[in-house]
Design a protein around this motif. Structure first.
Motif, PDB file in Angstrom:
ATOM      1  N   ILE A 113       0.812  -1.208   0.038  1.00 52.86           N
ATOM      2  CA  ILE A 113      -0.026  -0.025  -0.111  1.00 52.86           C
ATOM      3  C   ILE A 113       0.923   1.390  -0.091  1.00 52.86           C
ATOM      4  O   ILE A 113       0.529   2.374  -0.518  1.00 52.86           O
ATOM      5  N   GLN A 114       2.245   1.242   0.944  1.00 47.90           N
ATOM      6  CA  GLN A 114       2.988   2.392   0.816  1.00 47.90           C
ATOM      7  C   GLN A 114       3.562   2.629  -0.631  1.00 47.90           C
ATOM      8  O   GLN A 114       3.335   3.862  -0.882  1.00 47.90           O
ATOM      9  N   ARG A 115       3.667   1.450  -1.100  1.00 47.55           N
ATOM     10  CA  ARG A 115       4.685   1.641  -2.704  1.00 47.55           C
ATOM     11  C   ARG A 115       3.658   2.467  -3.454  1.00 47.55           C
ATOM     12  O   ARG A 115       3.677   3.163  -4.244  1.00 47.55           O
ATOM     13  N   ARG A 116       2.209   2.016  -3.390  1.00 51.24           N
ATOM     14  CA  ARG A 116       1.340   2.279  -4.442  1.00 51.24           C
ATOM     15  C   ARG A 116       1.102   3.916  -4.034  1.00 51.24           C
ATOM     16  O   ARG A 116       0.847   4.591  -4.937  1.00 51.24           O
ATOM     17  N   GLU A 117       0.839   4.197  -2.787  1.00 52.86           N
ATOM     18  CA  GLU A 117       0.528   5.807  -2.606  1.00 52.86           C
ATOM     19  C   GLU A 117       1.560   6.592  -2.664  1.00 52.86           C
ATOM     20  O   GLU A 117       1.235   7.768  -3.240  1.00 52.86           O
ATOM     21  N   ILE A 118       2.981   6.228  -2.671  1.00 48.29           N
ATOM     22  CA  ILE A 118       3.763   7.254  -2.947  1.00 48.29           C
ATOM     23  C   ILE A 118       4.383   7.141  -4.325  1.00 48.29           C
ATOM     24  O   ILE A 118       5.173   7.843  -4.795  1.00 48.29           O
ATOM     25  N   GLY A 119       3.359   6.377  -5.053  1.00 48.37           N
ATOM     26  CA  GLY A 119       3.861   6.215  -6.758  1.00 48.37           C
ATOM     27  C   GLY A 119       4.674   5.601  -7.171  1.00 48.37           C
ATOM     28  O   GLY A 119       5.305   5.828  -8.200  1.00 48.37           O
ATOM     29  N   MET A 120       5.243   4.396  -6.398  1.00 53.22           N
ATOM     30  CA  MET A 120       6.427   3.610  -6.784  1.00 53.22           C
ATOM     31  C   MET A 120       5.813   2.424  -7.810  1.00 53.22           C
ATOM     32  O   MET A 120       6.539   1.892  -8.527  1.00 53.22           O
ATOM     33  N   ASP A 121       4.578   2.421  -7.962  1.00 52.82           N
ATOM     34  CA  ASP A 121       3.858   1.365  -8.761  1.00 52.82           C
ATOM     35  C   ASP A 121       3.167   2.031 -10.010  1.00 52.82           C
ATOM     36  O   ASP A 121       2.688   3.201  -9.760  1.00 52.82           O
ATOM     37  N   THR A 122       3.403   1.377 -10.924  1.00 51.84           N
ATOM     38  CA  THR A 122       2.585   2.213 -12.274  1.00 51.84           C
ATOM     39  C   THR A 122       1.338   2.361 -12.127  1.00 51.84           C
ATOM     40  O   THR A 122       0.551   1.688 -11.691  1.00 51.84           O
ATOM     41  N   HIS A 123       0.995   3.952 -12.451  1.00 49.91           N
ATOM     42  CA  HIS A 123      -0.306   4.334 -12.675  1.00 49.91           C
ATOM     43  C   HIS A 123      -0.985   4.132 -11.291  1.00 49.91           C
ATOM     44  O   HIS A 123      -2.319   4.491 -10.929  1.00 49.91           O
ATOM     45  N   GLN A 124      -0.019   4.125 -10.088  1.00 52.65           N
ATOM     46  CA  GLN A 124      -0.691   4.099  -8.624  1.00 52.65           C
ATOM     47  C   GLN A 124      -1.610   3.177  -8.526  1.00 52.65           C
ATOM     48  O   GLN A 124      -2.777   3.541  -7.850  1.00 52.65           O
ATOM     49  N   HIS A 125      -1.646   1.985  -8.765  1.00 53.46           N
ATOM     50  CA  HIS A 125      -2.815   1.061  -8.402  1.00 53.46           C
ATOM     51  C   HIS A 125      -1.917  -0.342  -8.582  1.00 53.46           C
ATOM     52  O   HIS A 125      -0.803  -0.580  -9.090  1.00 53.46           O
ATOM     53  N   PHE A 126      -2.437  -1.168  -7.838  1.00 53.73           N
ATOM     54  CA  PHE A 126      -1.878  -2.834  -7.663  1.00 53.73           C
ATOM     55  C   PHE A 126      -1.815  -3.269  -9.148  1.00 53.73           C
ATOM     56  O   PHE A 126      -2.884  -3.458  -9.804  1.00 53.73           O
ATOM     57  N   SER A 127      -0.690  -3.920  -9.459  1.00 59.50           N
ATOM     58  CA  SER A 127      -0.378  -4.619 -10.602  1.00 59.50           C
ATOM     59  C   SER A 127      -1.238  -6.058 -10.415  1.00 59.50           C
ATOM     60  O   SER A 127      -1.549  -6.357  -9.021  1.00 59.50           O
ATOM     61  N   ALA A 128      -1.421  -6.943 -11.265  1.00 59.67           N
ATOM     62  CA  ALA A 128      -2.112  -8.196 -11.098  1.00 59.67           C
ATOM     63  C   ALA A 128      -1.137  -9.069 -10.251  1.00 59.67           C
ATOM     64  O   ALA A 128      -1.586 -10.068  -9.575  1.00 59.67           O
ATOM     65  N   GLY A 129       0.243  -8.844 -10.315  1.00 60.51           N
ATOM     66  CA  GLY A 129       1.123  -9.550  -9.561  1.00 60.51           C
ATOM     67  C   GLY A 129       0.882  -9.107  -8.034  1.00 60.51           C
ATOM     68  O   GLY A 129       0.908 -10.178  -7.318  1.00 60.51           O
ATOM     69  N   ASN A 130       0.570  -7.940  -7.841  1.00 64.02           N
ATOM     70  CA  ASN A 130       0.538  -7.536  -6.584  1.00 64.02           C
ATOM     71  C   ASN A 130      -0.919  -8.111  -5.869  1.00 64.02           C
ATOM     72  O   ASN A 130      -0.753  -8.505  -4.714  1.00 64.02           O
ATOM     73  N   CYS A 131      -1.877  -7.961  -6.795  1.00 63.37           N
ATOM     74  CA  CYS A 131      -3.190  -8.609  -6.307  1.00 63.37           C
ATOM     75  C   CYS A 131      -3.068 -10.146  -6.060  1.00 63.37           C
ATOM     76  O   CYS A 131      -3.537 -10.584  -4.870  1.00 63.37           O
ATOM     77  N   CYS A 132      -2.211 -10.773  -6.835  1.00 62.66           N
ATOM     78  CA  CYS A 132      -1.948 -12.285  -6.532  1.00 62.66           C
ATOM     79  C   CYS A 132      -1.180 -12.339  -5.370  1.00 62.66           C
ATOM     80  O   CYS A 132      -1.495 -13.280  -4.596  1.00 62.66           O
ATOM     81  N   LEU A 133      -0.184 -11.848  -5.158  1.00 63.04           N
ATOM     82  CA  LEU A 133       0.510 -11.750  -3.858  1.00 63.04           C
ATOM     83  C   LEU A 133      -0.356 -11.333  -2.393  1.00 63.04           C
ATOM     84  O   LEU A 133      -0.232 -11.976  -1.585  1.00 63.04           O
ATOM     85  N   ILE A 134      -1.195 -10.513  -2.609  1.00 60.03           N
ATOM     86  CA  ILE A 134      -2.044 -10.045  -1.619  1.00 60.03           C
ATOM     87  C   ILE A 134      -2.799 -11.296  -1.351  1.00 60.03           C
ATOM     88  O   ILE A 134      -3.471 -11.701  -0.235  1.00 60.03           O
ATOM     89  N   ASN A 135      -3.620 -11.913  -2.125  1.00 62.03           N
ATOM     90  CA  ASN A 135      -4.596 -12.937  -2.086  1.00 62.03           C
ATOM     91  C   ASN A 135      -4.082 -14.237  -1.700  1.00 62.03           C
ATOM     92  O   ASN A 135      -4.765 -14.769  -0.856  1.00 62.03           O
ATOM     93  N   SER A 136      -2.712 -14.368  -1.954  1.00 62.46           N
ATOM     94  CA  SER A 136      -1.910 -15.417  -1.057  1.00 62.46           C
ATOM     95  C   SER A 136      -1.935 -15.531   0.267  1.00 62.46           C
ATOM     96  O   SER A 136      -1.642 -16.675   1.022  1.00 62.46           O
ATOM     97  N   ARG A 137      -2.101 -14.308   0.844  1.00 61.13           N
ATOM     98  CA  ARG A 137      -2.271 -14.331   2.558  1.00 61.13           C
ATOM     99  C   ARG A 137      -3.652 -14.645   2.908  1.00 61.13           C
ATOM    100  O   ARG A 137      -3.854 -14.734   4.230  1.00 61.13           O
TER     101      ARG A 137
END
Length: 544
Positions: A113-137
């Motif tokens: 979430i921190q990476r997304r909010e400070i703009g380190m991720d493209t277009h400031q939203h979770f990538s498909a890989g990020n979503c899969c990583l979150i879902n794994s939790r």
């Protein structure tokens, strides 16, 4: 193939032909019939020494079926470490780090979430890989019974869009459930025709408008799902066998053909436009228990058999007079029960009676020596998984000569019937997992890359789980069991809620799939709470 999937009624003539002898002599036919039935586990010759005494009613060479399957504490990852599938799954599941320091990236949710909010991720939203990583939790860990069918449930699968769930039961009924949103509501029941023992396999058409099912019958049957008028058509295959069954079937992606694997060792292709069987391919030396297209092009297909071999076929070159596969994979010690493709025309998994799942790269075929080693190992089996316990030798970690598999997974039990395994969905997990039913009534989830069990979902069923299906777009697994129930598994935060009556919670003590970071956070939180409680109690005692 299982006793529950087979009716023991081969003809004398057919048995004689299988033995390589075409004779009208009753004694010869009888000998061949006995040999055929013994090879398929339908009969067994026993001496007086084979019967256990009252003092020793358990065979030391077999494991009790009530014991849990043995997990592999240190899977061999040598082959998969150098294979392309590793990088592919790491990227798709969000575990590939851009830095050179590490290839495994397991950031916390807060960090993402921190990476997304400070703009380190493209277009400031979770990538498909990020979503899969979150879902794994938040893998499913709680079972809720959604259907009680009172007969053995053989099949259960989601449609491609996840809006319909299809079950096939031993009561000869095919049931369709509406699963849109959070629903699980029965909206149609089809009474199957010409059923022997049970409906054994079902499949959706690519457009989701029709379904097909198979049983001990010379025909497969086509039914409509929607519409005011019911369609229920037999599609005859004309096998020429007195006892015939399609164990596995599937539509092509263009909806024009249906492919099936049968108990006569053949692949059958039915053309829907001409309404006739167009091909009968002599594919294996034993029952074909599994067929599967490699990808959406429907040009490459896989087959798995009781002969222990997996074969790769090119639909464009299939000929009845020259049934030659593109390649053959050997490495299992016993017959194949199911095959599932990753959908990329490159990788697939096979479940086997040798109590393992194997991951295959279709670019790497087995040598002639490897194929012969597999045939020899399978022919040497002297146990029947349908009613006997697992031999102890099956639990030993061995690699057959010529085994070209990329990875082997151990930790589930394949007994009684053709238990199925599948890749987890690409949308929610990046196909990071392989999940399978188990004869103990549980669901086992493996990490594709490490080979370790990350979830062992127990307590949802009292008998064998034959089929499982993960929703293509939601974190929900449906399990179909021989105890007559259909279970729905979802994630449940058992630390924040008390269990409701009738719900089964997968407790943290058995949760092998939680990441080390999460376990550490839980321990820290728990320790802080305990410390705060101790300080509060001590402070109060000062003024007591």
């Amino acid at each position: 193939m299982s006793a529950s999937d087979r009716r023991c009624r081969p003809s004398l003539r057919g048995s004689a032909i299988k033995c390589g002898i075409a004779s009208t002599d009753p004694s010869v036919q009888g000998d061949c019939t006995a040999a055929y039935r013994r090879r398929h586990g339908q009969i067994s010759f026993m001496s007086s020494e084979d019967f256990p005494s009252d003092e020793d009613s358990s065979d030391p060479d077999y494991l009790r079926s009530s014991l849990p399957p043995v997990q592999d504490p240190s899977p061999d990852v040598t082959s998969i470490e150098s294979n392309d599938v590793k990088q592919q799954i790491l990227l798709d599941s969000g575990r590939w780090a851009a830095t050179k320091q590490t290839q495994y990236s397991i950031p916390t949710l807060t960090h993402l979430i921190q990476r997304r909010e400070i703009g380190m991720d493209t277009h400031q939203h979770f990538s498909a890989g990020n979503c899969c990583l979150i879902n794994s939790r938040f893998l499913p860990n709680k079972c809720k019974q959604v259907a009680q069918l009172y007969h053995k449930v053989f099949c259960g699968t989601y449609s491609q869009d996840g809006n319909v769930f299809l079950t096939a039961c031993q009561d000869q009924n095919v049931r369709l459930f509406n699963t849109q949103g959070s629903k699980f509501e029965l909206f149609k029941t089809i009474h199957a025709r010409d059923v022997g023992w049970s409906v054994l396999d079902v499949a959706f058409s690519p457009d989701g408008s029709h379904l097909i099912y198979s049983s001990w019958s010379d025909s497969i049957h086509l039914c409509n799902i929607y519409g005011d008028h019911d369609v229920h058509e037999p599609l005859p295959l004309h096998p020429g066998e007195n006892s015939f069954c399609i164990f596995s079937l599937m539509f092509s992606s263009d909806n024009r053909e249906i492919i099936g694997g049968a108990n006569d060792g053949c692949l059958y292709v039915y053309d829907r436009e001409s309404n006739q069987r167009t091909l009968k391919i002599e594919a294996h030396d034993d029952d074909v228990n599994a067929v599967c297209f490699a990808d959406s092009s429907s040009q490459i297909l896989y087959s798995g058999s009781d002969d222990g071999l997996c074969k790769v076929w090119d639909r464009r070159t299939l000929r009845e007079d020259s049934p030659l596969p593109v390649g053959v994979m050997g490495g299992h010690y016993d017959g194949i029960t199911f095959i599932d493709s990753k959908g990329d025309a490159r990788y697939f998994v096979s479940n086997s009676k040798d109590q393992t799942i194997k991951l295959w790269d279709m670019r790497v075929f087995s040598s002639k020596d490897g194929i012969e080693a597999t045939k020899k190992a399978v022919s040497g089996q002297r146990w029947d998984y349908r009613w006997q316990q697992v031999p102890k030798r099956m639990t030993k970690k061995r690699r057959l000569g010529g085994d070209t598999s990329v990875m082997t997974y151990r930790g589930h039990s394949v007994l009684h019937t053709l238990i199925r395994c599948r890749f987890s969905p690409a949308f929610t997990t990046g196909q990071r997992y392989i999940y399978t039913g188990c004869s103990t009534g549980s669901i086992v989830v493996y990490d594709v890359l490490t080979g370790k069990v990350v979830r062992n979902l127990e307590g949802g069923h009292k008998s064998c789980v034959r089929d499982i299906s993960w929703h293509p777009y939601q974190h929900t697994i449906i399990s179909s069991s021989w105890d007559g129930t259909v279970g729905q598994w979802d994630y449940f935060d058992y630390h924040a809620h008390e269990p409701e009556e009738g719900e089964i919670i997968f407790h943290a003590g058995n949760d092998l799939g939680r990441f080390a970071t999460m376990s550490h956070q839980q321990k820290v939180i728990r320790s802080r709470r305990n410390l705060a409680k101790i300080k509060t109690d001590s402070f109060r005692k000062l003024y007591d």
